[in-house]
Design an enzyme around this catalytic site. Structure first.
Site, mmCIF file in Angstrom:
data_model
loop_
_atom_site.group_PDB
_atom_site.id
_atom_site.type_symbol
_atom_site.label_atom_id
_atom_site.label_comp_id
_atom_site.label_asym_id
_atom_site.label_seq_id
_atom_site.Cartn_x
_atom_site.Cartn_y
_atom_site.Cartn_z
ATOM 1 N N HIS A 87 38.052 38.547 40.733
ATOM 2 C CA HIS A 87 38.033 37.590 41.850
ATOM 3 C C HIS A 87 36.601 37.331 42.323
ATOM 4 C CE1 HIS A 87 42.335 39.216 42.650
ATOM 5 N NE2 HIS A 87 42.272 38.454 41.568
ATOM 6 N N HIS A 244 46.490 31.069 42.026
ATOM 7 C CA HIS A 244 45.816 32.343 41.752
ATOM 8 C C HIS A 244 45.591 32.540 40.248
ATOM 9 C CE1 HIS A 244 44.163 36.212 42.654
ATOM 10 N NE2 HIS A 244 44.774 36.643 41.561
ATOM 11 N N ASP A 248 42.078 33.429 38.591
ATOM 12 C CA ASP A 248 41.847 34.490 37.602
ATOM 13 C C ASP A 248 41.198 33.927 36.336
ATOM 14 O OD1 ASP A 248 42.775 36.683 39.002
ATOM 15 O OD2 ASP A 248 44.795 36.597 38.165
ATOM 16 N N HIS A 271 44.731 38.016 31.975
ATOM 17 C CA HIS A 271 43.347 38.415 31.695
ATOM 18 C C HIS A 271 43.111 38.685 30.205
ATOM 19 C CE1 HIS A 271 42.602 38.574 35.908
ATOM 20 N NE2 HIS A 271 43.459 39.561 36.120
HETATM 21 ZN ZN ZN Z 1 43.849 38.002 40.271
#
Ligand code: ZN
Length: 314
Positions: A87, A244, A248, A271
């Site tokens: 973040h 969000h 990311d 991720h």
């Molecule tokens: Zn996150």
């Protein structure tokens, strides 16, 4: 404000050092973090100051990612590492900061409110300053994609950077959401930065049993139970979840070591897949080139001849 809107075409760092304290989402540890100006071409570099002066600095690059199962950890195996950098990385990319040194006295970046907004506030309080060197960017020249376990992520050429995500959850609190945002004219701050991380109540016990999410609470995450959002104040947007995911992705892609010029699209991506995409792009030397932002702006101009003449810097 973002790298394109800043409009200087030059690298940027902070005007002053600035500090904050907070709790790590997974470790629960209280940490103190100082972000300080850094010289041109030094990039984003973390330092674990609690491990002494001899601890090696950790550049925030894809080669230094050592774990990305739940969050992003960078560091050296058997050596210093920093957890949950994503973040903060998104905030640095979203505000157009190229060079900064991040001193941290613990193992994990503070989670703050689970979004990037507190970091954006911090960076804006410190102020930005243009440096003498031109900003280098990674211009995507041809499509690159990766897929795994029903998830997909891709980068295709574009005149600026945009990130689009699609998610699909059984919970009716989330459901199917998709959104694409171009990182221009301050959209990171207005449309993305405040979107918080999220999790499911039934996963919290499992994570805590594994020693994770110790610092997690309704103050720093959206928590979903069945079809309900448990947070008293509800959501910041009805599609806060996909926003969000975009946040990311922006942080994940900044681990390329420079801003990417191109269009990102992720479907159920996370991720690990985003990092694989960065590795795949960088390994395919014909799929990208170094460029300066000013040359991309020339390439975005009206005439094909101007685009053809746009210089690439190596
Ligand atoms: Zn996150």
């Amino acid at each position: 404000m973002d790298s394109r809107a800043a409009g200087t075409g030059r690298q940027q760092t902070l005007r002053h050092a600035i500090s904050c304290s907070g709790t790590g989402l997974h470790s629960g540890a209280t940490v103190h973090m100082t972000l300080a100006p850094a010289s041109t071409d030094s990039g984003i570099v973390f330092r674990r100051v609690d491990l002494g002066e001899n601890a090696p600095p950790i550049p925030a690059t894809i080669d230094n990612v050592i774990d990305d199962r739940l969050c992003t950890t960078i560091g050296f195996r058997g050596g210093p590492s920093v957890v949950t950098i994503e973040h903060l990385m998104a905030a640095l990319r979203g505000t157009g900061i190229d060079n900064v040194e991040i001193a941290i006295d613990g193992p994990e970046v503070p989670v703050m409110d689970g979004s990037a907004a507190p970091f954006v506030f911090l960076l804006e309080c410190a102020g930005l300053v243009a440096q003498l060197a031109s900003r280098r960017a990674i211009e995507v020249l041809r499509p690159v994609g990766v897929a795994k376990d029903g998830a997909e992520a891709s980068l295709t050429p574009g005149l600026n950077f945009s990130a689009g995500c699609e998610i699909d959850f059984a919970s009716r609190a989330i459901g199917r959401q998709s959104l694409t945002v171009s990182l221009v004219n301050g959209t990171f701050k207005s449309d993305i930065a405040r979107a918080r991380t999220f999790g499911f109540a039934h996963e919290v016990d499992r994570l805590r049993a594994a020693g994770l999410a110790r610092g997690g609470s309704l103050d720093n995450a959206v928590v979903v139970a069945g079809d309900r959002v448990l947070n008293d104040d509800g959501l910041r947007w009805t599609d806060e979840f996909v926003r969000h995911k975009i946040l990311d992705s922006i942080g994940d892609l900044y681990l390329a070591g420079a801003p990417i010029i191109g269009r990102f699209h992720g479907r159920r991506s996370g991720h690990a897949l985003n990092h694989l995409l960065v590795r795949t792009l960088l390994a395919d030397r014909g799929a990208w080139r170094w460029t300066t932002e000013s040359s991309v702006e020339i390439a975005a101009g009206a005439t094909p001849a101007a685009a053809a003449a746009a210089p690439a810097t190596l």
